[in-house]
Every structure is written in structure tokens, then in C-alpha cells.
Design an enzyme around this catalytic site. Structure first.
Site, PDB file in Angstrom:
ATOM      1  N   LYS A   5      -1.983   7.835   6.593  1.00  0.00           N
ATOM      2  CA  LYS A   5      -2.647   7.419   5.378  1.00  0.00           C
ATOM      3  C   LYS A   5      -4.063   7.993   5.378  1.00  0.00           C
ATOM      4  CE  LYS A   5      -2.347   3.099   4.201  1.00  0.00           C
ATOM      5  NZ  LYS A   5      -2.235   3.525   2.776  1.00  0.00           N
ATOM      6  N   GLY A   6      -4.700   7.957   4.223  1.00  0.00           N
ATOM      7  CA  GLY A   6      -6.072   8.423   4.151  1.00  0.00           C
ATOM      8  C   GLY A   6      -6.320   9.512   3.141  1.00  0.00           C
ATOM      9  N   GLY A   7      -5.301   9.837   2.324  1.00  0.00           N
ATOM     10  CA  GLY A   7      -5.510  10.841   1.290  1.00  0.00           C
ATOM     11  C   GLY A   7      -6.594  10.442   0.312  1.00  0.00           C
ATOM     12  N   ASP A  50       0.839  -1.193   0.000  1.00  0.00           N
ATOM     13  CA  ASP A  50       0.000   0.000   0.000  1.00  0.00           C
ATOM     14  C   ASP A  50       0.877   1.246   0.000  1.00  0.00           C
ATOM     15  OD1 ASP A  50      -2.325   1.460   0.061  1.00  0.00           O
ATOM     16  OD2 ASP A  50      -3.111   0.539   1.883  1.00  0.00           O
ATOM     17  N   GLY A  51       0.308   2.367  -0.363  1.00  0.00           N
ATOM     18  CA  GLY A  51       1.021   3.631  -0.317  1.00  0.00           C
ATOM     19  C   GLY A  51       0.867   4.304   1.030  1.00  0.00           C
ATOM     20  N   ALA A  52       1.385   5.521   1.150  1.00  0.00           N
ATOM     21  CA  ALA A  52       1.252   6.314   2.378  1.00  0.00           C
ATOM     22  C   ALA A  52       1.395   7.780   2.018  1.00  0.00           C
ATOM     23  CB  ALA A  52       2.299   5.907   3.411  1.00  0.00           C
ATOM     24  N   GLU A 100      -7.938   0.048   4.660  1.00  0.00           N
ATOM     25  CA  GLU A 100      -6.493  -0.179   4.555  1.00  0.00           C
ATOM     26  C   GLU A 100      -5.921  -0.668   5.888  1.00  0.00           C
ATOM     27  OE1 GLU A 100      -5.413   3.132   1.104  1.00  0.00           O
ATOM     28  OE2 GLU A 100      -5.346   3.702   3.206  1.00  0.00           O
TER      29      GLU A 100
END
Length: 237
Positions: free
Chosen positions: A102-104, A89-91, A111
Site C-alpha cells: 500500500k502507499g500509492g 481500505d484499498g491496496a 493506514e
């Protein structure tokens, strides 16, 4: 090579580097965002070529559902499995202890469930996401049940945060998550203790989950562009 081309190629490299760590027979958590999209595409290519076999994915968003199907990745659910082998996953921010914001993309609740269940959690980012302290460049997202957003915002203000309701783009009104909730973005002057703040926020009635990911990351793959050339480096604890 233009800066935009180099950045896109860097994201592709990071996504592929993460996808290359997935082994045949794995249950894979599929993250959300632009770099994670390249990872999903790379997994699909490995499946199509026969290099990778017998994997199933668990997505963290509707975006992931669509992309996985487009690239031929079979999907399953948490009801049907008892573990996740690897999640990628991204960040939006990564601190020196590999804690994250996270959460953009407003997908942080799903997630956190998927990434937290994984035996191994790999984060894919570009170097701009590395910070000395969380909250330096990115607001902290908090998912909240719609009826409770006003009292939750007041409670967050008492904690020293400056909350704002996230509004939609090309949509009238607030952003609505995949769970049908709102997102409050919070500016804290300093997040000195992310462990405690994560717990405190989640104990506010009406809060479903917040974007602090503490002590869950195993490896960070960082994409960089130097002298117009993209590269990937690793950071681990």
C-alpha cells in the site's frame, strides 16, 4: 456499457459490498483511494436512510476527512477510542497470502496504524491488484523524515533496492505526506520474505513506515469486469 463505465461501476459495487458489512454501533477505519471513496459514500447513504446508526469513523488521510464530512459520517480519533471494530481500505498489490503493498496515495503510515488496530480488516481492490509476488507491478513506498532521505536511500541500495524520491504532480518538489515527510519508492527485483523486509526497512534510522502490510488482512473483496459486467468475489485465508 463502456469499459470506463464498467470499471467505475465495479468500484462502486466493491465499495458498497464492503460498506454493507459495517454494523450499527461500530467504530470504522475509513481508508484512502478511489475504491475506498465509494465505500465512504455508501456508508453515508446507509446512515442517511436510517439503515445504519451510531457509527463513528477514524480516517487514514486528509482525503478521508473531507469525504467523511461530505457524506455525514461522524469522526473520532484514536485518543477517544480503545478499539476499532472494522477497517476498510484499498491496496496496490495483494499476494496469495493476502499480504499487501500500500502507499500509492502516500497514506500508508496512517493506514497501517488504523488497519492494524482493527478487529477485522477488509481490503477492496480490482483484479489487476492481485499478484503472485509482492513488488511485481508496484514500487514499495517508504515514508522517510526529510533530513534523512539521502542516507536512507543509500541504506536501501545496500539491501538491493532501487530507490527514487517521489516527486509531486502539479507541485514543484517532492510529495509531502500528511505527516510532513517524504516518500521513497523502491523497486526490488523480488520480495521473497515480506515479513523480514518490513522489519528491516523500518529499522533504518529515519524511516517512519513502509508499505508492506503483512498478516493483517482478514478478507479481500475483488471487483472484476467480465463481458462488460461488473461483479465482486471474496478471498479469505
Amino acid at each position: 456499457m463502456s469499459e470506463m463505465d464498467a470499471t467505475t461501476m465495479m468500484k462502486q459495487m466493491v465499495g458498497k459490498a464492503a460498506a454493507d458489512r459495517v454494523k450499527s454501533g461500530s467504530i470504522v477505519g475509513l481508508g484512502t483511494g478511489s475504491t475506498a471513496a465509494f465505500m465512504i459514500a455508501s456508508l453515508g447513504e446507509r446512515l442517511k436512510s436510517g439503515e445504519l446508526k451510531d457509527i463513528v469513523g477514524i480516517t487514514t488521510s486528509f482525503q478521508g476527512d473531507v469525504l467523511a464530512r461530505q457524506h455525514g459520517i461522524p469522526l473520532t480519533t484514536l485518543d477517544a477510542v480503545d478499539h476499532i471494530d472494522i477497517a476498510i481500505d484499498g491496496a496496490d498489490e495483494v499476494d496469495p497470502n493476502l499480504n499487501l503493498i500500500k502507499g500509492g496515495g502516500a497514506a500508508h503510515t496512517r493506514e497501517k496504524i488504523v488497519d492494524g488496530l482493527a478487529d477485522r480488516f477488509i481490503v477492496v481492490v480490482d483484479s489487476s491488484k492481485l499478484v503472485d509476488k509482492l513488488g511485481s507491478t508496484f514500487l514499495l513506498p517508504v515514508e522517510v523524515i526529510p533530513m534523512a532521505y539521502s542516507p536512507v536511500m543509500r541504506a536501501i541500495e545496500k539491501l538491493g533496492g532501487k530507490p527514487q524520491l517521489r516527486m509531486g504532480v502539479k507541485k514543484a518538489g517532492p510529495v509531502v505526506t500528511d505527516q510532513g515527510n517524504f516518500v521513497i519508492d523502491v523497486k526490488f527485483d523480488a520480495i521473497d520474505n515480506p515479513v523480514e523486509l518490513e522489519k528491516t526497512l523500518n529499522n533504518i534510522p529515519g524511516v517512519l513506515e513502509n508499505g508492506l502490510f503483512v498478516n493483517v488482512t482478514d478478507l479481500v473483496l475483488v471487483g472484476e469486469v467480465k463481458d462488460g459486467k461488473p461483479s465482486v468475489r471474496e478471498i479469505s485465508k
